[in-house]
Motif scaffolding. Structure first.
Motif, PDB file in Angstrom:
ATOM      1  N   ILE A   6       1.096  -0.862  -0.302  1.00  0.00           N
ATOM      2  CA  ILE A   6      -0.188   0.331   0.210  1.00  0.00           C
ATOM      3  C   ILE A   6       0.925   1.669  -0.297  1.00  0.00           C
ATOM      4  O   ILE A   6       1.062   1.219   0.958  1.00  0.00           O
ATOM      5  CB  ILE A   6      -1.119  -0.065   1.086  1.00  0.00           C
ATOM      6  CG1 ILE A   6      -2.021  -1.397   1.336  1.00  0.00           C
ATOM      7  CG2 ILE A   6      -1.852   1.277   1.625  1.00  0.00           C
ATOM      8  CD1 ILE A   6      -1.312  -2.257   2.582  1.00  0.00           C
ATOM      9  N   THR A   7       0.862   1.963  -0.907  1.00  0.00           N
ATOM     10  CA  THR A   7       1.757   3.229  -1.006  1.00  0.00           C
ATOM     11  C   THR A   7       0.993   4.266   0.323  1.00  0.00           C
ATOM     12  O   THR A   7      -0.328   4.739   0.250  1.00  0.00           O
ATOM     13  CB  THR A   7       2.289   3.510  -3.023  1.00  0.00           C
ATOM     14  OG1 THR A   7       0.875   4.652  -2.608  1.00  0.00           O
ATOM     15  CG2 THR A   7       2.535   3.145  -3.269  1.00  0.00           C
ATOM     16  N   GLY A   8       1.746   5.234   0.551  1.00  0.00           N
ATOM     17  CA  GLY A   8       1.525   6.290   0.892  1.00  0.00           C
ATOM     18  C   GLY A   8       0.645   6.141   2.691  1.00  0.00           C
ATOM     19  O   GLY A   8      -0.512   6.718   2.125  1.00  0.00           O
ATOM     20  N   SER A   9       1.377   5.046   3.104  1.00  0.00           N
ATOM     21  CA  SER A   9       0.266   4.161   4.207  1.00  0.00           C
ATOM     22  C   SER A   9       1.003   5.101   5.524  1.00  0.00           C
ATOM     23  O   SER A   9       1.373   4.186   6.358  1.00  0.00           O
ATOM     24  CB  SER A   9       0.051   3.068   3.857  1.00  0.00           C
ATOM     25  OG  SER A   9       1.334   1.783   3.600  1.00  0.00           O
ATOM     26  N   GLY A  10       1.686   5.961   5.790  1.00  0.00           N
ATOM     27  CA  GLY A  10       2.278   6.667   6.508  1.00  0.00           C
ATOM     28  C   GLY A  10       2.014   7.803   7.493  1.00  0.00           C
ATOM     29  O   GLY A  10       2.315   7.729   8.547  1.00  0.00           O
ATOM     30  N   ARG A  11       0.196   7.634   7.206  1.00  0.00           N
ATOM     31  CA  ARG A  11      -0.192   8.836   8.200  1.00  0.00           C
ATOM     32  C   ARG A  11      -1.473   7.818   9.270  1.00  0.00           C
ATOM     33  O   ARG A  11      -2.337   7.116   8.159  1.00  0.00           O
ATOM     34  CB  ARG A  11      -1.136   9.866   7.695  1.00  0.00           C
ATOM     35  CG  ARG A  11       0.212  10.725   6.777  1.00  0.00           C
ATOM     36  CD  ARG A  11      -1.098  11.766   6.406  1.00  0.00           C
ATOM     37  NE  ARG A  11      -1.903  12.971   8.079  1.00  0.00           N
ATOM     38  CZ  ARG A  11      -3.024  12.217   7.536  1.00  0.00           C
ATOM     39  NH1 ARG A  11      -3.742  11.726   6.573  1.00  0.00           N
ATOM     40  NH2 ARG A  11      -3.714  13.067   8.609  1.00  0.00           N
ATOM     41  N   ARG A  12      -1.503   7.816  10.228  1.00  0.00           N
ATOM     42  CA  ARG A  12      -2.600   7.038  10.600  1.00  0.00           C
ATOM     43  C   ARG A  12      -3.682   6.819  10.413  1.00  0.00           C
ATOM     44  O   ARG A  12      -4.925   5.854  10.344  1.00  0.00           O
ATOM     45  CB  ARG A  12      -1.966   7.350  12.783  1.00  0.00           C
ATOM     46  CG  ARG A  12      -3.354   6.354  13.525  1.00  0.00           C
ATOM     47  CD  ARG A  12      -2.967   6.652  14.874  1.00  0.00           C
ATOM     48  NE  ARG A  12      -1.266   6.144  15.363  1.00  0.00           N
ATOM     49  CZ  ARG A  12      -0.682   5.261  15.883  1.00  0.00           C
ATOM     50  NH1 ARG A  12      -1.494   4.293  15.231  1.00  0.00           N
ATOM     51  NH2 ARG A  12       0.000   5.046  15.935  1.00  0.00           N
TER      52      ARG A  12
END
Ligand SMILES: NC(=O)c1ccc[n+]([C@@H]2O[C@H](COP(=O)([O-])OP(=O)(O)OC[C@H]3O[C@@H](n4cnc5c(N)ncnc54)[C@H](OP(=O)(O)O)[C@@H]3O)[C@@H](O)[C@H]2O)c1
Length: 248
Positions: A6-12
């Motif tokens: 999943i790209t861009g999955s670093g924001r909770r």
């Protein structure tokens, strides 16, 4: 175990992380990715602690070397990829055709279109290798021509109702291009059993203060997971929201 990146999955609070959580609950090993490893490591650890299977990967859509390195790491560790969720995107809340800052315009297209294309291109051999690949391009009804609520033709009403003075002209057009990319990729992959669809998650509360008029990410992610887990005879080259087909 099936793998999903999943790209861009670093924001909770983001849709990417929620999608990862739901895919993990479906039994996938989820590969969380973000521009910086430090954004995803704690989130992957959190899923691991909850009993899910997760790992963290650095992947910056704007850096081709980073994308290539990410693909190499997936290949070395898993040898294949079952699901690619092209979730990462930028939306610069910026004005009209007349006023648009052209550098911002470039950033939006470089990320949402060229970056997504780059990730897709690098991950394709791994998706084909798995034999049942699925690509979900997280798009928006704002990029459709004929979505009755948010589409390009109908957008002015939406603008007045929801975004006030914040037209999202350029962002919407990046999603129009992404929808086109979805169709073209799906056609190229017919025969390789890789299904490629675009999904609008719906208006989603991923930023503070939007909860009053946007739905929770947990609700929106369901439609993304649905497209990621289609059976082999499922649709390809189409556009959906909540599992229901949308007009282009
Ligand atoms: N929220 C909505 O109402 C809505 C509606 C329709 C469609 N969508 C789509 O849903 C997806 C997720 O949106 P969201 O609301 O969850 O927003 P979000 O939290 O801002 O998610 C987008 C993610 O993309 C990442 N990103 C941006 N540029 C990147 C790059 N160069 N390399 C890697 N990652 C990058 C961001 O990372 P950083 O944290 O590092 O900036 C961020 O984590 C997007 O495609 C969006 O267009 C959202």
């Amino acid at each position: 175990m099936r793998t999903a990146l999943i790209t861009g999955s670093g924001r909770r609070e983001g849709l990417g992380f929620e999608t990862a959580r739901q895919l993990a609950a479906e039994g996938f090993h989820v590969i969380l990715s973000a521009r910086k490893l430090s954004q995803v490591e704690p989130l992957a650890a959190e899923l691991d602690e909850e009993g899910f299977d997760a790992s963290a990967l650095e992947l910056d859509l704007l850096d081709r070397a980073s994308v290539a390195a990410a693909a190499r790491q997936v290949e070395e560790r898993f040898g294949r990829l079952d699901v690619l969720i092209n979730n990462a995107a930028v939306m610069v809340a910026a004005p009209t055709v007349a006023d648009k800052d052209l550098d911002e315009l470039m950033l939006e297209f470089q990320t949402n279109v060229v970056g997504t294309w780059s990730v897709t291109q690098h991950m394709l051999p791994l998706l084909v290798a798995g034999g049942h690949g699925r690509i979900v391009n997280v798009s928006s009804g704002a990029g459709s021509f004929w979505d009755p609520d948010y589409g390009l033709v109908n957008y002015p009403g939406f603008e007045m109702d929801r975004f006030g003075e914040m037209p999202i002209t350029a962002y919407a057009l990046t999603k129009t291009a992404l929808n086109g990319l979805t169709i073209k990729t799906a056609k190229e992959l017919k025969g390789a059993n890789v299904l490629v669809n675009a999904v609008c998650p719906g208006v989603t509360a991923t930023r503070p203060g939007t909860e009053q008029w946007a739905r929770p990410a947990a609700e929106s992610a369901k439609g993304v997971v649905w497209a990621a887990t289609l059976p082999d005879d499922g649709p390809t080259g189409l556009f959906f929201r909540d599992g229901k087909q949308l007009p282009w």
